[in-house]
Each structure stands twice: as structure tokens, then as C-alpha cells.
Enzyme design. Sequence first.
Site, PDB file in Angstrom:
ATOM      1  N   ALA A  74     -30.613  63.932 -45.229  1.00 63.04           N
ATOM      2  CA  ALA A  74     -30.872  63.313 -43.931  1.00 63.04           C
ATOM      3  C   ALA A  74     -32.022  62.329 -44.052  1.00 63.04           C
ATOM      4  O   ALA A  74     -32.850  62.432 -44.960  1.00 63.04           O
ATOM      5  CB  ALA A  74     -31.202  64.385 -42.891  1.00 63.04           C
ATOM      6  N   ASP A  75     -32.039  61.387 -43.143  1.00 68.64           N
ATOM      7  CA  ASP A  75     -33.146  60.441 -43.072  1.00 68.64           C
ATOM      8  C   ASP A  75     -33.344  60.064 -41.612  1.00 68.64           C
ATOM      9  O   ASP A  75     -32.379  59.945 -40.851  1.00 68.64           O
ATOM     10  CB  ASP A  75     -32.858  59.184 -43.899  1.00 68.64           C
ATOM     11  CG  ASP A  75     -34.088  58.299 -43.994  1.00 68.64           C
ATOM     12  OD1 ASP A  75     -35.074  58.749 -44.617  1.00 68.64           O
ATOM     13  OD2 ASP A  75     -34.085  57.195 -43.423  1.00 68.64           O
ATOM     14  N   THR A  76     -34.600  59.895 -41.243  1.00 70.31           N
ATOM     15  CA  THR A  76     -34.943  59.526 -39.874  1.00 70.31           C
ATOM     16  C   THR A  76     -35.849  58.315 -39.902  1.00 70.31           C
ATOM     17  O   THR A  76     -36.775  58.243 -40.708  1.00 70.31           O
ATOM     18  CB  THR A  76     -35.677  60.688 -39.160  1.00 70.31           C
ATOM     19  OG1 THR A  76     -34.820  61.829 -39.145  1.00 70.31           O
ATOM     20  CG2 THR A  76     -36.053  60.322 -37.738  1.00 70.31           C
TER      21      THR A  76
END
Length: 194
Positions: A74-76
Site C-alpha cells: 500500500a501507499d498513501t
Amino acid sequence: MRIYLASRSPRRRELLHQIGVDFETLIAEVEVDETPLAGEAPAVYVERVTRAKAAQGLQIIHERRLIAHPVLAADTTLEFNGEIIGKPVDAADAQAILQRLSGQVHRVITGVAVCDEQRCAYVQSISEVRFRAIDEDEIRHYVLSGEPMDKAGAYGIQGKAGLFVAHIAGSYTGIMGLPVCETGELLKAFGWRF
């Protein structure tokens, strides 16, 4: 069903535990260049980085000859006026970011990828966050707490910065770094059951 988590984020680990996902982390090994490309749109950037983290996780599984399980990455990032705002480089940068966001609306974009040997599925959560006006003293004290230093946009909604949030539209857990509804749907497609 077990998965590998290709993330350093304690918030992602906490959220996966919360929904009952059995995982093993690939923390130290997953290193992806998170520098935005020139002119790259924030949503495109998040997808590229998320998929790269998942691909590197799969590569580590092969290299270390680990038991094959799906990899979750995941990446934000935060988008403000079309600009990508990642993690602050230092306290002065954190303070400048929070001053810009004070009294404004921004978007938090979180991408999630689940990949195995045969396929890779991706989903993106986009939430809008409106901060109330934050005075200089509040910003200074928040930055001194150290909390904003490892977070996209220099804040964590689940911490002290929750005091700055006047309104959200979207996924609270997506703003934290892992939209659990969308993540659960991805994992179900890979055989995970509640």
C-alpha cells in the site's frame, strides 16, 4: 490464509490485525524509490509506487525461497491543489505543510495492491479532508511531538491531528493508510474469508 505485508507502517499492521488478517511482514527488505516523476498525477503516482512495492515483495519471496502467499502493498499520499505532498523531510517542512493545509480541503489517496504469482489486483481509495484553521502555536506543538514526521501530509488522523479535522468524505481507514473495506474485497478475491 496468510499474506505477506510489504509495508513498514504500524498503522497498516494494526488495521490488518483489526480485521483478522494473518500476515508476515517484509519490512526491511522492501525499498522502492518514491520520488514522483515530472508531471505525474497524484493518483498515477500512488498506483505506480504501490505496484512497485508489491512487485518487490514478490521478488523477495522468490529470492528468499519463502512459502508462496499473496503480497499486500500500500501507499498513501496527500494531494493539495494538484500537488503531491509526501512525508516531511524535517520539522520545518512539516510545519510548512501544515500551514498550507490549515483551513483548506485536501485529498488523501491510498492505493492497495494484492499480488501473487498469477495476478495482481489494485484498488484506490480517495478521501477528502477539510482542516479547520490551525494557529501557529498548535502547529508548532504538534510538530514538536514528532508525530507528523513519518506520515504523508505531515499528520496522522488517528493521532493528535484528529483535532485539526473538521470534515472527511471517504474512508477514515484509507486516510490512516489502509482502506479496510477495499482491502477486504481484494483479499476475498485471493481466497481470504472472514
